[in-house]
Design a protein around this motif. Structure first.
Motif, PDB file in Angstrom:
ATOM      1  N   ARG A   1      63.918  36.946  20.618  1.00 49.44           N
ATOM      2  CA  ARG A   1      64.228  37.822  19.599  1.00 49.44           C
ATOM      3  C   ARG A   1      65.149  37.646  18.736  1.00 49.44           C
ATOM      4  O   ARG A   1      65.054  38.186  17.478  1.00 49.44           O
ATOM      5  CB  ARG A   1      64.220  39.475  20.194  1.00 49.44           C
ATOM      6  CG  ARG A   1      63.435  40.228  20.859  1.00 49.44           C
ATOM      7  CD  ARG A   1      63.434  40.648  21.949  1.00 49.44           C
ATOM      8  NE  ARG A   1      62.012  41.468  22.845  1.00 49.44           N
ATOM      9  CZ  ARG A   1      61.644  40.953  23.537  1.00 49.44           C
ATOM     10  NH1 ARG A   1      62.338  39.284  24.807  1.00 49.44           N
ATOM     11  NH2 ARG A   1      60.633  40.742  25.146  1.00 49.44           N
TER      12      ARG A   1
ATOM     13  N   ASP B   1      64.265  46.621  21.026  1.00 55.19           N
ATOM     14  CA  ASP B   1      64.130  46.198  21.982  1.00 55.19           C
ATOM     15  C   ASP B   1      64.958  45.839  22.343  1.00 55.19           C
ATOM     16  O   ASP B   1      64.949  45.819  23.878  1.00 55.19           O
ATOM     17  CB  ASP B   1      62.669  44.925  21.414  1.00 55.19           C
ATOM     18  CG  ASP B   1      61.440  45.548  21.438  1.00 55.19           C
ATOM     19  OD1 ASP B   1      61.034  46.655  21.510  1.00 55.19           O
ATOM     20  OD2 ASP B   1      60.145  44.794  21.346  1.00 55.19           O
TER      21      ASP B   1
ATOM     22  N   ARG C   1      53.759  46.320  19.565  1.00 55.27           N
ATOM     23  CA  ARG C   1      55.378  46.667  19.692  1.00 55.27           C
ATOM     24  C   ARG C   1      54.738  46.837  18.186  1.00 55.27           C
ATOM     25  O   ARG C   1      54.554  46.387  17.708  1.00 55.27           O
ATOM     26  CB  ARG C   1      56.313  45.144  19.237  1.00 55.27           C
ATOM     27  CG  ARG C   1      56.562  44.640  20.843  1.00 55.27           C
ATOM     28  CD  ARG C   1      56.445  43.680  21.316  1.00 55.27           C
ATOM     29  NE  ARG C   1      57.913  42.776  20.768  1.00 55.27           N
ATOM     30  CZ  ARG C   1      58.395  41.629  20.432  1.00 55.27           C
ATOM     31  NH1 ARG C   1      57.467  41.422  19.853  1.00 55.27           N
ATOM     32  NH2 ARG C   1      59.778  41.848  19.823  1.00 55.27           N
TER      33      ARG C   1
ATOM     34  N   GLN D   1      57.473  46.421  15.961  1.00 53.81           N
ATOM     35  CA  GLN D   1      57.582  45.608  14.553  1.00 53.81           C
ATOM     36  C   GLN D   1      56.728  44.386  14.234  1.00 53.81           C
ATOM     37  O   GLN D   1      57.018  44.103  13.270  1.00 53.81           O
ATOM     38  CB  GLN D   1      59.103  44.456  14.606  1.00 53.81           C
ATOM     39  CG  GLN D   1      59.037  44.019  16.983  1.00 53.81           C
ATOM     40  CD  GLN D   1      59.279  44.547  17.405  1.00 53.81           C
ATOM     41  OE1 GLN D   1      59.611  45.819  17.426  1.00 53.81           O
ATOM     42  NE2 GLN D   1      59.736  43.934  18.603  1.00 53.81           N
ATOM     43  N   THR D   2      55.931  44.472  15.438  1.00 52.88           N
ATOM     44  CA  THR D   2      54.584  43.708  15.124  1.00 52.88           C
ATOM     45  C   THR D   2      53.961  44.292  14.114  1.00 52.88           C
ATOM     46  O   THR D   2      53.395  42.988  12.420  1.00 52.88           O
ATOM     47  CB  THR D   2      53.868  43.327  15.809  1.00 52.88           C
ATOM     48  OG1 THR D   2      54.939  42.350  17.059  1.00 52.88           O
ATOM     49  CG2 THR D   2      52.462  42.095  15.585  1.00 52.88           C
TER      50      THR D   2
ATOM     51  N   PHE E   1      57.850  36.200  20.023  1.00 47.33           N
ATOM     52  CA  PHE E   1      58.482  37.855  20.426  1.00 47.33           C
ATOM     53  C   PHE E   1      58.589  37.336  21.341  1.00 47.33           C
ATOM     54  O   PHE E   1      59.740  38.589  21.824  1.00 47.33           O
ATOM     55  CB  PHE E   1      57.332  38.485  20.794  1.00 47.33           C
ATOM     56  CG  PHE E   1      55.804  36.885  21.634  1.00 47.33           C
ATOM     57  CD1 PHE E   1      56.304  37.915  22.511  1.00 47.33           C
ATOM     58  CD2 PHE E   1      54.884  36.818  21.120  1.00 47.33           C
ATOM     59  CE1 PHE E   1      54.774  37.376  24.059  1.00 47.33           C
ATOM     60  CE2 PHE E   1      54.014  36.612  21.876  1.00 47.33           C
ATOM     61  CZ  PHE E   1      53.789  36.528  23.288  1.00 47.33           C
TER      62      PHE E   1
ATOM     63  N   ALA F   1      61.337  46.615  10.527  1.00 50.29           N
ATOM     64  CA  ALA F   1      61.361  45.292  11.186  1.00 50.29           C
ATOM     65  C   ALA F   1      62.425  44.888  12.425  1.00 50.29           C
ATOM     66  O   ALA F   1      62.375  44.387  13.337  1.00 50.29           O
ATOM     67  CB  ALA F   1      60.180  44.074  11.199  1.00 50.29           C
TER      68      ALA F   1
ATOM     69  N   ILE G   1      63.202  45.898  16.148  1.00 46.47           N
ATOM     70  CA  ILE G   1      63.583  44.338  17.326  1.00 46.47           C
ATOM     71  C   ILE G   1      65.085  44.681  17.321  1.00 46.47           C
ATOM     72  O   ILE G   1      65.001  44.084  20.023  1.00 46.47           O
ATOM     73  CB  ILE G   1      63.711  42.946  16.861  1.00 46.47           C
ATOM     74  CG1 ILE G   1      62.703  42.381  15.868  1.00 46.47           C
ATOM     75  CG2 ILE G   1      64.170  41.785  16.523  1.00 46.47           C
ATOM     76  CD1 ILE G   1      62.335  41.481  14.646  1.00 46.47           C
ATOM     77  N   LYS G   2      65.758  45.074  16.859  1.00 50.12           N
ATOM     78  CA  LYS G   2      66.885  45.455  17.660  1.00 50.12           C
ATOM     79  C   LYS G   2      66.964  46.153  18.971  1.00 50.12           C
ATOM     80  O   LYS G   2      67.741  46.705  20.010  1.00 50.12           O
ATOM     81  CB  LYS G   2      68.104  46.132  17.098  1.00 50.12           C
ATOM     82  CG  LYS G   2      68.741  45.002  16.247  1.00 50.12           C
ATOM     83  CD  LYS G   2      69.470  45.478  14.482  1.00 50.12           C
ATOM     84  CE  LYS G   2      70.126  44.613  13.925  1.00 50.12           C
ATOM     85  NZ  LYS G   2      71.164  45.055  12.762  1.00 50.12           N
TER      86      LYS G   2
ATOM     87  N   SER H   1      63.507  37.533  10.018  1.00 51.37           N
ATOM     88  CA  SER H   1      64.064  38.748   9.303  1.00 51.37           C
ATOM     89  C   SER H   1      64.537  38.765   8.158  1.00 51.37           C
ATOM     90  O   SER H   1      64.441  39.493   7.303  1.00 51.37           O
ATOM     91  CB  SER H   1      63.541  39.493   9.525  1.00 51.37           C
ATOM     92  OG  SER H   1      62.477  39.726  11.274  1.00 51.37           O
TER      93      SER H   1
ATOM     94  N   GLN I   1      63.717  35.518  15.961  1.00 50.80           N
ATOM     95  CA  GLN I   1      63.489  36.656  14.588  1.00 50.80           C
ATOM     96  C   GLN I   1      64.254  37.991  13.568  1.00 50.80           C
ATOM     97  O   GLN I   1      63.719  38.300  12.716  1.00 50.80           O
ATOM     98  CB  GLN I   1      62.518  37.956  16.236  1.00 50.80           C
ATOM     99  CG  GLN I   1      61.168  37.563  16.323  1.00 50.80           C
ATOM    100  CD  GLN I   1      60.214  38.641  16.867  1.00 50.80           C
ATOM    101  OE1 GLN I   1      61.267  39.314  18.053  1.00 50.80           O
ATOM    102  NE2 GLN I   1      58.803  38.465  16.754  1.00 50.80           N
ATOM    103  N   ILE I   2      64.935  37.793  14.287  1.00 51.10           N
ATOM    104  CA  ILE I   2      65.688  38.684  13.629  1.00 51.10           C
ATOM    105  C   ILE I   2      66.320  38.003  12.627  1.00 51.10           C
ATOM    106  O   ILE I   2      66.935  38.246  10.803  1.00 51.10           O
ATOM    107  CB  ILE I   2      67.002  39.344  14.034  1.00 51.10           C
ATOM    108  CG1 ILE I   2      66.683  40.655  15.156  1.00 51.10           C
ATOM    109  CG2 ILE I   2      68.729  39.980  13.577  1.00 51.10           C
ATOM    110  CD1 ILE I   2      67.865  41.582  16.474  1.00 51.10           C
TER     111      ILE I   2
END
Length: 151
Positions: A77, A140, A4, A6-7, A74, A133, A137-138, A84, A80-81
């Motif tokens: 999500r 995804d 991915r 973002q990774t 992961f 990132a 993520i968004k 981040s 993750q946002i």
């Protein structure tokens, strides 16, 4: 996970954090020599680091650990946002601390202290990496929502 985009940006954040530990944030001119003060704690007896230096080290290590943790979240999500965005705030605080907080205790041996702008440049790269990132993520999330609609 590693495939991915973002990774890759989160790995770039980890690399920026590690690089910032070894890039001199301050150039200190003493009466007999010049020293570059990094975020890695050194055993230099000529200067005494302050609480600002210790907290900058802590923020940098927290950013590295948080970036590493976000990679393994992961499946969550939305989390993750949020984390981040926390990374962006953390890196902004770190850059502000490097530029505005005193990193060393005053001494009669210290003649001049100059700030290194390359450390801020590394911080700006880290902020951009965190922003990218979030962007991916968004994307995804939107891709998964559209795939759910098709089913």
């Amino acid at each position: 996970m590693i495939q991915r985009k973002q990774t890759l940006f989160l790995l770039q954040l980890i690399i920026c954090g590690i690089a910032l530990m070894y890039i001199p944030c301050l150039n200190i001119t003493l009466t007999e020599k010049s020293i570059g003060l990094c975020l890695v704690p050194s055993m230099n007896v000529d200067i005494v680091s302050s609480i600002g230096h210790s907290s900058a080290i802590f923020l940098n290590l927290a950013g590295i650990v948080l970036s590493f943790a976000i990679i393994f979240l992961f499946k969550k999500r939305e989390m993750q946002i949020k984390l981040s965005y926390l990374l962006i705030v953390l890196w902004l605080m770190l850059i502000a601390m490097i530029y505005f907080c005193p990193m060393v205790m005053p001494s009669d041996k210290i003649q001049n202290i100059t700030r290194n702008t390359f450390a801020a440049f590394v911080g700006a790269i880290a902020i951009l990496a965190a922003w990218f990132a979030i962007k991916f993520i968004k994307k995804d999330i939107e891709l998964l929502k559209s795939a759910d609609r098709i089913r």
